[in-house]
Design a protein around this motif. Structure first.
Motif, PDB file in Angstrom:
ATOM      1  N   GLU A   1       4.842  12.658  14.340  1.00 26.01           N
ATOM      2  CA  GLU A   1       5.057  11.147  15.333  1.00 26.01           C
ATOM      3  C   GLU A   1       4.733  10.020  15.349  1.00 26.01           C
ATOM      4  OE1 GLU A   1       6.502  13.369  19.052  1.00 26.01           O
ATOM      5  OE2 GLU A   1       7.343  15.321  18.010  1.00 26.01           O
ATOM      6  N   TRP A   2       5.341   9.728  15.864  1.00 25.10           N
ATOM      7  CA  TRP A   2       3.763   8.295  15.952  1.00 25.10           C
ATOM      8  C   TRP A   2       4.852   7.163  16.618  1.00 25.10           C
ATOM      9  CZ3 TRP A   2       0.591   7.534  11.649  1.00 25.10           C
ATOM     10  CH2 TRP A   2       0.564   8.468  10.643  1.00 25.10           C
ATOM     11  N   ILE A   3       3.575   6.288  17.141  1.00 25.00           N
ATOM     12  CA  ILE A   3       3.931   5.522  18.775  1.00 25.00           C
ATOM     13  C   ILE A   3       3.641   3.952  18.045  1.00 25.00           C
ATOM     14  CG2 ILE A   3       3.610   4.223  20.751  1.00 25.00           C
ATOM     15  CD1 ILE A   3       1.709   6.609  21.425  1.00 25.00           C
ATOM     16  N   VAL A   4       5.354   3.459  18.180  1.00 22.88           N
ATOM     17  CA  VAL A   4       5.327   2.610  17.534  1.00 22.88           C
ATOM     18  C   VAL A   4       4.242   1.167  18.269  1.00 22.88           C
ATOM     19  CG1 VAL A   4       6.346   0.356  16.727  1.00 22.88           C
ATOM     20  CG2 VAL A   4       7.223   2.878  15.905  1.00 22.88           C
ATOM     21  N   LYS A   5       3.551   0.495  17.598  1.00 24.57           N
ATOM     22  CA  LYS A   5       2.389  -0.738  18.504  1.00 24.57           C
ATOM     23  C   LYS A   5       3.445  -2.368  18.054  1.00 24.57           C
ATOM     24  CE  LYS A   5      -0.954  -0.736  14.593  1.00 24.57           C
ATOM     25  NZ  LYS A   5      -2.652  -0.603  15.003  1.00 24.57           N
ATOM     26  N   GLU A   6       4.033  -2.408  16.813  1.00 19.52           N
ATOM     27  CA  GLU A   6       5.127  -3.328  16.159  1.00 19.52           C
ATOM     28  C   GLU A   6       5.817  -3.100  15.235  1.00 19.52           C
ATOM     29  OE1 GLU A   6       3.592  -7.850  13.931  1.00 19.52           O
ATOM     30  OE2 GLU A   6       1.409  -6.241  14.160  1.00 19.52           O
ATOM     31  N   VAL A   7       6.692  -4.233  15.486  1.00 18.04           N
ATOM     32  CA  VAL A   7       7.641  -4.302  14.437  1.00 18.04           C
ATOM     33  C   VAL A   7       7.731  -5.018  13.508  1.00 18.04           C
ATOM     34  CG1 VAL A   7       9.894  -4.752  14.066  1.00 18.04           C
ATOM     35  CG2 VAL A   7       9.472  -3.014  15.948  1.00 18.04           C
TER      36      VAL A   7
ATOM     37  N   ASN B   1      -2.015   3.848  12.267  1.00 15.40           N
ATOM     38  CA  ASN B   1      -1.457   4.038  10.314  1.00 15.40           C
ATOM     39  C   ASN B   1      -1.256   2.433  10.141  1.00 15.40           C
ATOM     40  OD1 ASN B   1      -0.045   4.043   8.381  1.00 15.40           O
ATOM     41  ND2 ASN B   1       1.956   4.672   8.544  1.00 15.40           N
ATOM     42  N   ASP B   2      -2.685   2.347   8.672  1.00 16.44           N
ATOM     43  CA  ASP B   2      -3.318   1.010   8.422  1.00 16.44           C
ATOM     44  C   ASP B   2      -2.140   0.297   8.123  1.00 16.44           C
ATOM     45  OD1 ASP B   2      -5.325   1.161   9.912  1.00 16.44           O
ATOM     46  OD2 ASP B   2      -6.502   1.633   8.096  1.00 16.44           O
ATOM     47  N   TYR B   3      -0.115   0.939   7.700  1.00 18.70           N
ATOM     48  CA  TYR B   3       0.570   0.315   6.440  1.00 18.70           C
ATOM     49  C   TYR B   3       1.738   0.275   7.497  1.00 18.70           C
ATOM     50  CZ  TYR B   3      -3.233   0.594   3.397  1.00 18.70           C
ATOM     51  OH  TYR B   3      -4.181   0.741   2.334  1.00 18.70           O
ATOM     52  N   GLY B   4       2.759  -0.378   7.071  1.00 24.28           N
ATOM     53  CA  GLY B   4       4.596   0.164   7.321  1.00 24.28           C
ATOM     54  C   GLY B   4       5.053   1.129   7.295  1.00 24.28           C
ATOM     55  N   LEU B   5       5.686   1.052   8.106  1.00 26.57           N
ATOM     56  CA  LEU B   5       6.575   2.532   7.249  1.00 26.57           C
ATOM     57  C   LEU B   5       7.947   1.681   7.688  1.00 26.57           C
ATOM     58  CD1 LEU B   5       5.726   5.577   9.760  1.00 26.57           C
ATOM     59  CD2 LEU B   5       5.067   5.142   7.520  1.00 26.57           C
ATOM     60  N   PRO B   6       8.789   1.750   6.659  1.00 26.62           N
ATOM     61  CA  PRO B   6      10.431   1.475   6.043  1.00 26.62           C
ATOM     62  C   PRO B   6      11.480   2.501   7.172  1.00 26.62           C
ATOM     63  CG  PRO B   6      10.148   2.869   4.044  1.00 26.62           C
ATOM     64  CD  PRO B   6       8.485   2.837   5.039  1.00 26.62           C
ATOM     65  N   ALA B   7      12.257   1.443   7.576  1.00 30.07           N
ATOM     66  CA  ALA B   7      13.085   2.520   7.824  1.00 30.07           C
ATOM     67  C   ALA B   7      13.892   3.841   7.210  1.00 30.07           C
ATOM     68  CB  ALA B   7      14.592   1.894   8.600  1.00 30.07           C
ATOM     69  N   SER B   8      13.781   3.936   6.422  1.00 31.27           N
ATOM     70  CA  SER B   8      14.341   5.438   5.270  1.00 31.27           C
ATOM     71  C   SER B   8      13.117   6.282   5.926  1.00 31.27           C
ATOM     72  CB  SER B   8      14.751   5.425   3.938  1.00 31.27           C
ATOM     73  OG  SER B   8      12.690   4.292   3.441  1.00 31.27           O
TER      74      SER B   8
ATOM     75  N   GLY C   1       0.635  -1.460  -0.204  1.00 31.12           N
ATOM     76  CA  GLY C   1       0.149   0.108   0.047  1.00 31.12           C
ATOM     77  C   GLY C   1       0.450   1.730   0.027  1.00 31.12           C
ATOM     78  N   GLN C   2       0.006   2.000   0.169  1.00 31.00           N
ATOM     79  CA  GLN C   2       0.924   3.808   0.178  1.00 31.00           C
ATOM     80  C   GLN C   2       0.350   4.332   1.298  1.00 31.00           C
ATOM     81  OE1 GLN C   2      -0.814   6.547  -2.700  1.00 31.00           O
ATOM     82  NE2 GLN C   2       1.415   7.265  -3.770  1.00 31.00           N
ATOM     83  N   VAL C   3       1.220   5.363   1.644  1.00 37.60           N
ATOM     84  CA  VAL C   3       1.163   5.775   3.322  1.00 37.60           C
ATOM     85  C   VAL C   3       1.463   7.779   3.314  1.00 37.60           C
ATOM     86  CG1 VAL C   3       1.995   5.522   5.589  1.00 37.60           C
ATOM     87  CG2 VAL C   3       2.263   3.727   4.261  1.00 37.60           C
ATOM     88  N   ILE C   4       0.660   8.179   2.802  1.00 37.71           N
ATOM     89  CA  ILE C   4       1.153   9.197   3.090  1.00 37.71           C
ATOM     90  C   ILE C   4       0.885  10.155   4.134  1.00 37.71           C
ATOM     91  CG2 ILE C   4       0.351  11.856   1.917  1.00 37.71           C
ATOM     92  CD1 ILE C   4      -0.422   9.981  -0.304  1.00 37.71           C
ATOM     93  N   TYR C   5       1.976  11.110   5.120  1.00 39.00           N
ATOM     94  CA  TYR C   5       1.769  11.395   5.820  1.00 39.00           C
ATOM     95  C   TYR C   5       2.511  12.934   6.223  1.00 39.00           C
ATOM     96  CZ  TYR C   5       6.378   8.914   6.171  1.00 39.00           C
ATOM     97  OH  TYR C   5       7.536   8.901   5.868  1.00 39.00           O
ATOM     98  N   PRO C   6       2.147  13.937   7.357  1.00 37.77           N
ATOM     99  CA  PRO C   6       3.025  14.801   7.202  1.00 37.77           C
ATOM    100  C   PRO C   6       4.238  14.795   7.856  1.00 37.77           C
ATOM    101  CG  PRO C   6       0.900  14.936   8.465  1.00 37.77           C
ATOM    102  CD  PRO C   6       0.914  13.540   8.342  1.00 37.77           C
ATOM    103  N   ILE C   7       5.219  15.426   7.203  1.00 34.06           N
ATOM    104  CA  ILE C   7       6.939  15.852   7.313  1.00 34.06           C
ATOM    105  C   ILE C   7       6.973  16.163   8.887  1.00 34.06           C
ATOM    106  CG2 ILE C   7       8.576  16.779   7.196  1.00 34.06           C
ATOM    107  CD1 ILE C   7       8.470  16.035   4.050  1.00 34.06           C
TER     108      ILE C   7
END
Length: 54
Positions: free
Chosen positions: A19-25, A38-45, A10-16
């Motif tokens: 701040e996000w709270i990680v719920k799962e790696v 956020n319904d999709y994963g965020l990559p480390a980059s 999927g595609q993730v669009i978010y404000p630069i």
């Protein structure tokens, strides 16, 4: 200003600067994470860790 991440599931669009709270790696080898609100994963980059809680 927003940042866009196109991932295989999927595609993730978010404000630069948001701040996000990680719920799962979800992929430890690539540090891809699921975050609250956020319904999709965020990559480390696309993020940097600003605080860890153990």
């Amino acid at each position: 200003m927003v940042k866009e991440a196109s991932l295989e599931w999927g595609q993730v669009i978010y404000p630069i600067g948001s701040e996000w709270i990680v719920k799962e790696v979800i992929a430890p080898q690539t540090c891809t994470v699921f975050c609250e609100g956020n319904d999709y994963g965020l990559p480390a980059s696309h993020y940097k860790v600003i605080k860890t809680v153990t």
